[in-house]
Enzyme design. Structure first.
Site, PDB file in Angstrom:
ATOM      1  N   LYS A  65      34.612  53.420  14.338  1.00  0.00           N
ATOM      2  CA  LYS A  65      33.514  53.703  15.859  1.00  0.00           C
ATOM      3  C   LYS A  65      33.033  54.519  16.572  1.00  0.00           C
ATOM      4  CE  LYS A  65      33.251  48.408  16.010  1.00  0.00           C
ATOM      5  NZ  LYS A  65      33.529  47.024  16.934  1.00  0.00           N
ATOM      6  N   ASP A 120      28.511  45.833  20.919  1.00  0.00           N
ATOM      7  CA  ASP A 120      29.332  44.775  21.338  1.00  0.00           C
ATOM      8  C   ASP A 120      29.172  44.409  22.604  1.00  0.00           C
ATOM      9  OD1 ASP A 120      29.903  45.127  18.817  1.00  0.00           O
ATOM     10  OD2 ASP A 120      32.103  46.700  19.105  1.00  0.00           O
TER      11      ASP A 120
HETATM   12  P1  NAP Z   1      42.161  49.880  17.843  1.00  0.00           P
HETATM   13  O1  NAP Z   1      41.411  50.289  18.467  1.00  0.00           O
HETATM   14  O2  NAP Z   1      42.839  49.765  16.248  1.00  0.00           O
HETATM   15  O3  NAP Z   1      42.350  48.282  18.733  1.00  0.00           O
HETATM   16  C1  NAP Z   1      43.702  47.763  18.510  1.00  0.00           C
HETATM   17  C2  NAP Z   1      44.193  47.363  19.939  1.00  0.00           C
HETATM   18  O4  NAP Z   1      45.048  46.349  19.491  1.00  0.00           O
HETATM   19  C3  NAP Z   1      45.415  48.694  20.771  1.00  0.00           C
HETATM   20  O5  NAP Z   1      45.124  48.134  22.192  1.00  0.00           O
HETATM   21  C4  NAP Z   1      46.293  48.004  20.386  1.00  0.00           C
HETATM   22  O6  NAP Z   1      48.125  48.293  21.064  1.00  0.00           O
HETATM   23  C5  NAP Z   1      46.952  46.709  20.201  1.00  0.00           C
HETATM   24  N1  NAP Z   1      47.224  46.036  19.478  1.00  0.00           N
HETATM   25  C6  NAP Z   1      47.787  45.992  17.984  1.00  0.00           C
HETATM   26  N2  NAP Z   1      48.614  45.762  17.854  1.00  0.00           N
HETATM   27  C7  NAP Z   1      49.377  44.684  18.887  1.00  0.00           C
HETATM   28  C8  NAP Z   1      50.233  44.007  18.576  1.00  0.00           C
HETATM   29  N3  NAP Z   1      51.473  43.863  17.795  1.00  0.00           N
HETATM   30  N4  NAP Z   1      50.470  43.437  20.373  1.00  0.00           N
HETATM   31  C9  NAP Z   1      50.196  43.976  21.164  1.00  0.00           C
HETATM   32  N5  NAP Z   1      49.048  44.936  20.955  1.00  0.00           N
HETATM   33  C10 NAP Z   1      48.909  45.476  19.980  1.00  0.00           C
HETATM   34  O7  NAP Z   1      40.801  47.872  17.698  1.00  0.00           O
HETATM   35  P2  NAP Z   1      39.644  47.374  18.113  1.00  0.00           P
HETATM   36  O8  NAP Z   1      38.243  48.493  17.290  1.00  0.00           O
HETATM   37  O9  NAP Z   1      38.845  47.662  19.634  1.00  0.00           O
HETATM   38  O10 NAP Z   1      39.222  45.859  17.641  1.00  0.00           O
HETATM   39  C11 NAP Z   1      39.933  45.498  18.110  1.00  0.00           C
HETATM   40  C12 NAP Z   1      39.702  44.072  17.502  1.00  0.00           C
HETATM   41  O11 NAP Z   1      38.547  43.813  18.228  1.00  0.00           O
HETATM   42  C13 NAP Z   1      39.929  43.546  16.649  1.00  0.00           C
HETATM   43  O12 NAP Z   1      40.561  42.105  15.598  1.00  0.00           O
HETATM   44  C14 NAP Z   1      38.545  44.098  15.443  1.00  0.00           C
HETATM   45  O13 NAP Z   1      38.541  42.703  14.710  1.00  0.00           O
HETATM   46  C15 NAP Z   1      38.053  42.654  16.782  1.00  0.00           C
HETATM   47  N6  NAP Z   1      36.693  42.636  17.292  1.00  0.00           N
HETATM   48  C16 NAP Z   1      35.537  42.141  17.066  1.00  0.00           C
HETATM   49  C17 NAP Z   1      34.816  41.687  17.343  1.00  0.00           C
HETATM   50  C18 NAP Z   1      33.487  40.676  17.431  1.00  0.00           C
HETATM   51  O14 NAP Z   1      32.165  40.895  17.085  1.00  0.00           O
HETATM   52  N7  NAP Z   1      33.775  39.396  17.363  1.00  0.00           N
HETATM   53  C19 NAP Z   1      33.231  42.904  17.782  1.00  0.00           C
HETATM   54  C20 NAP Z   1      34.529  43.978  17.368  1.00  0.00           C
HETATM   55  C21 NAP Z   1      35.981  44.227  17.488  1.00  0.00           C
HETATM   56  P3  NAP Z   1      48.546  50.106  21.141  1.00  0.00           P
HETATM   57  O15 NAP Z   1      47.122  50.482  21.639  1.00  0.00           O
HETATM   58  O16 NAP Z   1      49.495  49.209  21.593  1.00  0.00           O
HETATM   59  O17 NAP Z   1      48.441  50.394  19.692  1.00  0.00           O
END
Ligand code: NAP
Length: 286
Positions: free
Chosen positions: A73, A110
């Protein structure tokens, strides 16, 4: 499904790595078929370190556009020449359009999907009515925070494991943004009218997210962006506390609708229960 592929077929798709689990082809192709549109929506899995080259190859009329999912993204936004304000605010794009002149336009639907899911599953929720809490500081969290800000939320609290990232995201929100480290989540949850899990914790690569949801007001709405399973442990805990919940599938369908319109020039047709199709594919129907 017996759909005609012709010399005029409009091609769109989704790019992610991995992408085999994506429900987007199912949703878009069901809408295409019901609308009788000569189009097709396919999935691409470019190498994780090669998104730029992949996207360059789609330019200039090869295909109409793509949705973009993890981990592309941010790269999607960086390769675009034009971006909508909501993609810029999220610093991430989930939608690229390839114009015939070679221009790549980036958008982010989103946030629209998130608000659509709230409108559908928590009717009466008003973003303007009080503070909202976003758990996470990645692309999804930035998109959600920007959407709530644009919808008039008076305060957007960012809670993240890595505090510096929470501060960065909150800082970009200006006056409405506040950052909290994960160990001060209780303070962030006080008086919150919505809590959105935008972390990847609980997915196969992350641990379980321990958030004291009992610290939220009874009327708070709790949402999880993750939709596998549909009722995540986070949502199950919220439901056990009697809180209203919104699931991530609502957001997925909500972001797909404006994407479809951007690719194929018209809104998805009524009367297709894409949520039921998605639930069936997830094995969660019934
Ligand atoms: P990303 O950029 O990889 O960010 C991941 C986030 O999760 C970071 O803030 C990270 O914290 C945190 N994190 C990961 N493991 C953790 C843990 N064990 N404990 C606490 N915090 C943790 O991912 P993203 O693109 O933002 O996506 C996040 C989620 O949203 C994903 O699961 C994705 O599938 C979902 N999503 C869903 C939709 C939908 O349409 N439903 C759309 C978009 C995204 P740190 O900064 O400390 O690493």
């Amino acid at each position: 499904m017996t759909r005609q592929i012709s010399a005029k077929t409009v091609v769109a798709g989704v790019a992610g790595q991995p992408v085999a689990h994506s429900l987007s082809p199912l949703l878009h192709n069901a809408w295409l078929e019901a609308a009788g549109i000569d189009g097709v929506y396919v999935a691409f899995a470019p190498p994780a370190d090669n998104f730029r080259e992949f996207a360059q190859g789609l330019r200039g009329g090869a295909i109409r556009g793509i949705n973009v999912t993890l981990p592309f993204k941010e790269a999607a936004l960086s390769i675009s020449r034009r971006a909508t304000p909501r993609a810029e605010a999220a610093e991430a794009a989930n939608l690229l359009l390839f114009e015939p002149d070679g221009t790549i336009t980036a958008d982010n639907t989103d946030g629209l999907g998130l608000l659509a899911a709230f409108a559908l599953q928590a009717p009466g929720f008003d973003p303007k009515a009080g503070p909202v809490v976003i758990l996470g500081a990645g692309g999804a969290a930035r998109g959600a925070a920007a959407a709530f800000k644009l919808a008039g939320a008076p305060e957007v609290r960012i809670v993240n494991r890595t505090q510096a990232k929470a501060e960065f995201v909150a800082g970009a929100l200006g006056e409405v943004g506040r950052a909290f480290p994960l160990d001060q989540a209780v303070a962030a949850l006080q008086g919150a009218q919505a809590v959105v899990n935008a972390t990847s914790a609980g997915l196969t690569n992350g641990g379980r997210l321990e958030i004291p949801l009992s610290a939220t007001p009874e009327a708070a709405v709790i949402m999880d962006m993750v939709y596998t399973p549909l009722v995540t442990p986070f949502l199950a805990e919220a439901q056990a506390l009697g809180r209203k919940t919104v699931d991530g599938l609502g957001m997925l369908v909500g972001q797909a609708r404006p994407s479809f319109e951007a690719f194929f020039g018209r809104a998805p047709p009524d009367g297709v229960d894409v949520r039921a199709l998605a639930l069936k594919a997830l094995g969660a129907a019934g």
